[in-house]
Scaffold this motif. Sequence first.
Motif, mmCIF file in Angstrom:
data_model
loop_
_atom_site.group_PDB
_atom_site.id
_atom_site.type_symbol
_atom_site.label_atom_id
_atom_site.label_comp_id
_atom_site.label_asym_id
_atom_site.label_seq_id
_atom_site.Cartn_x
_atom_site.Cartn_y
_atom_site.Cartn_z
ATOM 1 N N LEU A 22 0.825 -1.208 0.000
ATOM 2 C CA LEU A 22 0.000 0.000 0.000
ATOM 3 C C LEU A 22 0.862 1.263 0.000
ATOM 4 N N ILE A 23 1.942 1.259 0.748
ATOM 5 C CA ILE A 23 2.855 2.418 0.768
ATOM 6 C C ILE A 23 3.465 2.620 -0.624
ATOM 7 N N CYS A 24 3.941 1.550 -1.237
ATOM 8 C CA CYS A 24 4.521 1.658 -2.587
ATOM 9 C C CYS A 24 3.490 2.175 -3.580
ATOM 10 N N TYR A 25 2.282 1.658 -3.508
ATOM 11 C CA TYR A 25 1.246 2.099 -4.438
ATOM 12 C C TYR A 25 0.871 3.561 -4.195
ATOM 13 N N THR A 26 0.805 3.957 -2.939
ATOM 14 C CA THR A 26 0.484 5.342 -2.601
ATOM 15 C C THR A 26 1.562 6.288 -3.131
ATOM 16 N N ILE A 27 2.811 5.900 -3.006
ATOM 17 C CA ILE A 27 3.922 6.714 -3.542
ATOM 18 C C ILE A 27 3.791 6.832 -5.063
ATOM 19 N N ALA A 28 3.509 5.708 -5.731
ATOM 20 C CA ALA A 28 3.350 5.743 -7.196
ATOM 21 C C ALA A 28 2.198 6.659 -7.591
ATOM 22 N N CYS A 29 1.093 6.595 -6.863
ATOM 23 C CA CYS A 29 -0.043 7.481 -7.161
ATOM 24 C C CYS A 29 0.329 8.936 -6.918
ATOM 25 N N GLY A 30 1.090 9.185 -5.858
ATOM 26 C CA GLY A 30 1.541 10.551 -5.578
ATOM 27 C C GLY A 30 2.426 11.093 -6.688
ATOM 28 N N VAL A 31 3.327 10.265 -7.176
ATOM 29 C CA VAL A 31 4.189 10.679 -8.287
ATOM 30 C C VAL A 31 3.344 10.958 -9.534
ATOM 31 N N GLY A 32 2.389 10.096 -9.806
ATOM 32 C CA GLY A 32 1.501 10.295 -10.953
ATOM 33 C C GLY A 32 0.714 11.591 -10.831
ATOM 34 N N GLU A 33 0.205 11.874 -9.648
ATOM 35 C CA GLU A 33 -0.544 13.113 -9.423
ATOM 36 C C GLU A 33 0.355 14.333 -9.584
#
Length: 186
Positions: A22-33
Amino acid sequence: AAVILTISLWDATSHLLLIAWLICYTIACGVGEALFRAYHRASDPEKRTGAWGRWFTVVSIIGGTLWGATPLLLFPTNSIFHQALLTFVLGGMSIGITISHGAVAEAHLPFIVAVYIPLIGRYFYEGDKIHITMGVLLLIFMLYLIGTARRMLATVTESLNLRFQNQALIEVLRQEKAASDNLNET
């Protein structure tokens, strides 16, 4: 979907792996945003369309890879219900990507493959009749989804081509009308 999946799988798989994923996915979403916002703040993003497109593709592939890691890291081997839930979430994410990223083959095709190959492999790995059947059905669905994505891309491309052709035709007609009006005035 990531938070809901994490909560739903909490009692069926490793808490440490769930939190790490979940942390890795949240970071990826943050980078995408952040990239999305930077694109819209850019003074002239059209000049660097290729660069923005590559970033978009990279973020999409990272997202697909993280979703694709779930059957390898988070697969709830002791609960067919949780396996079905995981499969349903991955299917929904893949359908969503096909729709939202349909105009960029480099973004949605790797996402779909990154999600489905590990999931299909995991079902085949489990080895019993139900899991192998699920693996075969998911393989068929993945191929169907890729075919649908290609058709959607072709439709979008044809629509844009027709739009630009129509704009060019309108410009020619304007010029012809202006020339005709000039002749009529003289």
